[in-house]
Write a protein that holds these residues in place. Structure first.
Motif, mmCIF file in Angstrom:
data_model
loop_
_atom_site.group_PDB
_atom_site.id
_atom_site.type_symbol
_atom_site.label_atom_id
_atom_site.label_comp_id
_atom_site.label_asym_id
_atom_site.label_seq_id
_atom_site.Cartn_x
_atom_site.Cartn_y
_atom_site.Cartn_z
ATOM 1 N N ALA A 96 0.826 -1.210 0.000
ATOM 2 C CA ALA A 96 0.000 0.000 0.000
ATOM 3 C C ALA A 96 0.856 1.253 0.000
ATOM 4 O O ALA A 96 0.458 2.289 -0.527
ATOM 5 C CB ALA A 96 -0.915 -0.008 1.230
ATOM 6 N N VAL A 97 2.049 1.164 0.601
ATOM 7 C CA VAL A 97 2.919 2.342 0.731
ATOM 8 C C VAL A 97 3.511 2.721 -0.631
ATOM 9 O O VAL A 97 3.577 3.890 -0.986
ATOM 10 C CB VAL A 97 4.041 2.080 1.767
ATOM 11 C CG1 VAL A 97 4.993 3.261 1.825
ATOM 12 C CG2 VAL A 97 3.440 1.805 3.138
ATOM 13 N N GLU A 98 3.919 1.699 -1.414
ATOM 14 C CA GLU A 98 4.620 1.959 -2.673
ATOM 15 C C GLU A 98 3.848 2.858 -3.641
ATOM 16 O O GLU A 98 4.373 3.884 -4.077
ATOM 17 C CB GLU A 98 4.985 0.630 -3.357
ATOM 18 C CG GLU A 98 6.176 -0.044 -2.699
ATOM 19 C CD GLU A 98 6.303 -1.514 -3.059
ATOM 20 O OE1 GLU A 98 7.230 -2.151 -2.574
ATOM 21 O OE2 GLU A 98 5.447 -2.001 -3.836
ATOM 22 N N PRO A 99 2.579 2.497 -3.974
ATOM 23 C CA PRO A 99 1.884 3.379 -4.915
ATOM 24 C C PRO A 99 1.511 4.725 -4.308
ATOM 25 O O PRO A 99 1.310 5.695 -5.033
ATOM 26 C CB PRO A 99 0.625 2.588 -5.291
ATOM 27 C CG PRO A 99 0.612 1.376 -4.458
ATOM 28 C CD PRO A 99 1.816 1.310 -3.614
ATOM 29 N N ALA A 100 1.427 4.793 -2.963
ATOM 30 C CA ALA A 100 1.047 6.056 -2.319
ATOM 31 C C ALA A 100 2.203 7.053 -2.343
ATOM 32 O O ALA A 100 1.990 8.260 -2.376
ATOM 33 C CB ALA A 100 0.590 5.794 -0.880
ATOM 34 N N PHE A 101 3.450 6.532 -2.287
ATOM 35 C CA PHE A 101 4.621 7.422 -2.299
ATOM 36 C C PHE A 101 5.605 6.953 -3.378
ATOM 37 O O PHE A 101 6.670 6.427 -3.074
ATOM 38 C CB PHE A 101 5.307 7.415 -0.929
ATOM 39 C CG PHE A 101 4.386 7.787 0.200
ATOM 40 C CD1 PHE A 101 4.059 9.112 0.436
ATOM 41 C CD2 PHE A 101 3.844 6.802 1.017
ATOM 42 C CE1 PHE A 101 3.200 9.455 1.468
ATOM 43 C CE2 PHE A 101 2.979 7.140 2.049
ATOM 44 C CZ PHE A 101 2.651 8.467 2.275
ATOM 45 N N PRO A 102 5.235 7.142 -4.635
ATOM 46 C CA PRO A 102 6.071 6.598 -5.710
ATOM 47 C C PRO A 102 7.468 7.216 -5.767
ATOM 48 O O PRO A 102 8.387 6.610 -6.296
ATOM 49 C CB PRO A 102 5.273 6.922 -6.984
ATOM 50 C CG PRO A 102 4.308 7.978 -6.589
ATOM 51 C CD PRO A 102 4.047 7.835 -5.134
ATOM 52 N N GLU A 103 7.631 8.412 -5.189
ATOM 53 C CA GLU A 103 8.936 9.080 -5.290
ATOM 54 C C GLU A 103 9.909 8.580 -4.229
ATOM 55 O O GLU A 103 11.096 8.891 -4.284
ATOM 56 C CB GLU A 103 8.759 10.603 -5.207
ATOM 57 C CG GLU A 103 8.321 11.159 -3.856
ATOM 58 C CD GLU A 103 6.820 10.944 -3.556
ATOM 59 O OE1 GLU A 103 6.123 10.335 -4.393
ATOM 60 O OE2 GLU A 103 6.364 11.365 -2.474
ATOM 61 N N TRP A 104 9.440 7.788 -3.279
ATOM 62 C CA TRP A 104 10.312 7.301 -2.211
ATOM 63 C C TRP A 104 11.233 6.180 -2.688
ATOM 64 O O TRP A 104 10.936 5.500 -3.661
ATOM 65 C CB TRP A 104 9.487 6.779 -1.038
ATOM 66 C CG TRP A 104 8.858 7.860 -0.222
ATOM 67 C CD1 TRP A 104 8.823 9.192 -0.503
ATOM 68 C CD2 TRP A 104 8.145 7.678 1.003
ATOM 69 N NE1 TRP A 104 8.138 9.851 0.473
ATOM 70 C CE2 TRP A 104 7.706 8.958 1.404
ATOM 71 C CE3 TRP A 104 7.837 6.566 1.796
ATOM 72 C CZ2 TRP A 104 6.974 9.161 2.570
ATOM 73 C CZ3 TRP A 104 7.106 6.760 2.955
ATOM 74 C CH2 TRP A 104 6.685 8.046 3.347
ATOM 75 N N THR A 105 12.307 5.964 -1.901
ATOM 76 C CA THR A 105 13.169 4.815 -2.175
ATOM 77 C C THR A 105 12.563 3.574 -1.535
ATOM 78 O O THR A 105 11.665 3.669 -0.684
ATOM 79 C CB THR A 105 14.566 5.012 -1.574
ATOM 80 O OG1 THR A 105 14.431 5.089 -0.160
ATOM 81 C CG2 THR A 105 15.233 6.254 -2.106
#
Lengths: 251, 257
Positions: A96-105
């Motif tokens: 769930a985190v990945e698509p919510a914060f695509p700019e993160w590593t």
């Protein structure tokens, strides 16, 4: 203008009318609950509000935009957890985190997922799969998954309906604490069959009458005397023998 | 207790084999004089079994080599079936339009015997090897297609909702939800497909006369060495059994995970 607005919503499945003339507005930072008996159309209502289901008539708008498909920046907690059994607790939250914060590593994604798992007390169980966790723990993972994406609005579809009473009470308190711990008022629409749960967590409560063609009651503000509110809600829900299950709960 | 049960099971299966061998010996001695007895079969096959990797001529090779040729051919055909069948199953399972369009065709193609496809393959490719692969792939692919399709359809609506709620990209939805959810079904399909591929190989080799257990069987029939037919039959059964067990083992591991 309110963040989430439902106007004149109606929904039928075939010839059976489920919902009728539903109007609801949620401001940002408000926690609103809808209480109703089983099979009253609650789940249909929250699915329409979140965009998982399309209404036959009426409109849903979020932040001024008409809803098509699942609402943006929204999280959802399902009654049956809906975790993916082939992923660990951590991977489920991370998904769930990945698509919510695509700019993160990738590292930041993992840290964010761990942070919320630790908040619900599952830091040590992060690598376990759902099958290795109890029902209460699974729902904690599911709650962590919804919060970790830091949504602007949360939809809770009978989040504790599948749990035993004690676990249910614990998780209700934990959810309340979690809402206070995220550092901003949580906007949420919760569906429940428990009057007490609704009073504990929300600012405003509506009762949903039993179908066919269920409509919402006038608003019940959560303020002042909780006991009297509980009585008024129960009375509303049971008048006309709408919900025998809740009559029992009050008695 | 469990150990005892296992030993008993193994003993019983040997009793079963002994009974069938007895029946075979009786039949060849009394009813069918053309059927070589078990002893004669062993006697005439010993060279092929004891020197399994010996190559004496194109069609006169140890049973190990013959089996290896057949297995290699099956592996190629099966791989082709999997590579075509799996994506096809995914498409049919996820698109109702695609399903309505192609399901009738598939139901018609499915029951066609390898013996019917092979001549067509020979016409198309003009060579026996690609024709054999064509036939194996075409006959063995259907269980993979149908099982994968059913696996995709059996994905609970909840998981589709999760993909929507988490806003997964189509690729992430495929790798994190669709593929793992379908994997056990796919493997059931692969197991059935491999079984069919092994069935088809014999027919394909017989008709094309290529070296392998099936080709050897047909050649020995023409050379009137009947005991070698039985050797081939036993080899085919044993190899098929081992293949199925291996796939079953992989499948069980997958379901447990």
């Amino acid at each position: 203008m309110s963040y989430l607005i439902l106007e004149n919503i109606a929904k039928s499945f075939g010839p059976r009318s489920i919902l009728h003339n539903i109007n609801l507005a949620l401001d940002e930072g408000e926690f609103v609950s809808i209480v109703g008996a089983s099979a009253s159309g609650k789940t249909t209502l929250v699915k329409i509000a979140s965009g998982l289901l399309t209404a036959d008539s009426g409109t849903v708008t979020v932040a001024g935009q008409p809803v098509t498909g699942f609402v943006r920046n929204a999280g959802m907690v399902f009654q049956n957890y809906s975790l993916l059994p082939w992923l660990s607790a951590l991977e489920n939250v991370r998904l769930a985190v990945e698509p919510a914060f695509p700019e993160w590593t990738s590292k930041q994604h993992t840290e964010q997922a761990m942070k919320y798992l630790e908040m619900v007390g599952l830091g040590k169980a992060a690598l376990k799969t759902p099958a290795q966790l109890s029902g209460g723990m699974r729902q904690r993972v599911s709650i962590a998954r919804a919060f970790a994406a830091e949504p602007r609005i949360l939809f809770l579809d009978e989040p504790f309906g599948a749990l035993d009473a004690l676990t249910r009470a614990t998780l209700q308190q934990e959810l309340k604490l979690l809402c206070g711990a995220v550092g901003r008022p949580v906007t949420a629409l919760m569906i429940t069959n428990s009057v007490d749960e609704a009073i504990l967590l929300s600012n405003r409560i509506y009762a949903l009458g039993r179908g066919p063609g269920a409509t919402l009651s006038p608003v019940f503000q959560v303020e002042g005397d909780a006991v009297s509110l509980r009585h008024r809600l129960a009375e509303y829900l049971t008048s006309g023998a709408i919900a025998p299950r809740l009559v029992k709960e009050v008695a | 207790m469990k150990m005892k049960q296992t030993i008993l099971n193994i003993l019983l299966s040997f009793v079963g084999i002994a009974l069938v061998l007895g029946l075979w010996a009786l039949t060849s001695a009394n009813i069918a004089p053309d059927l070589p007895s078990p002893a004669k079969t062993w006697d005439e096959s010993r060279l092929y079994v004891m020197q399994p990797w010996e190559k004496r001529g194109e069609m006169d090779q140890g049973i190990g080599l013959m089996t290896a040729y057949s297995l290699f051919r099956v592996a190629k055909g099966f791989l082709l079936a999997v590579l075509i069948g799996t994506p096809l199953g995914f498409l049919l399972g996820s698109s109702p339009l695609f399903f309505r369009m192609f399901d009738p065709t598939i139901q018609i193609l499915r029951p066609i015997s390898p013996l019917a496809w092979l001549p067509l393959g020979l016409i198309l490719f003009r060579q026996s090897e690609p024709a054999a692969l064509f036939t194996i792939a075409l006959c063995s692919m259907w269980p993979t297609v149908v099982n994968t399709m059913q696996g995709v359809r059996a994905i609970p609506q909840d998981y589709h909702n999760v993909a929507k709620v988490l806003r997964l990209s189509p690729w992430r939805k495929f790798t994190k939800i669709m593929l793992p959810a379908t994997l056990p079904f796919m493997f059931s399909g692969y197991r059935l497909s491999l079984g069919i591929a092994w069935l088809v190989i014999v027919a394909a080799e017989m008709l094309t006369g290529t070296p392998g257990v099936g080709g050897f069987l047909w050649q020995e029939y023409n050379s009137l060495i009947y005991s070698h037919i039985l050797l081939c039959i036993l080899t085919i059964g044993l190899v098929g059994f081992i293949l199925d067990r291996m796939m079953g083992f992989a499948e069980a591991r997958l379901r447990a995970a």
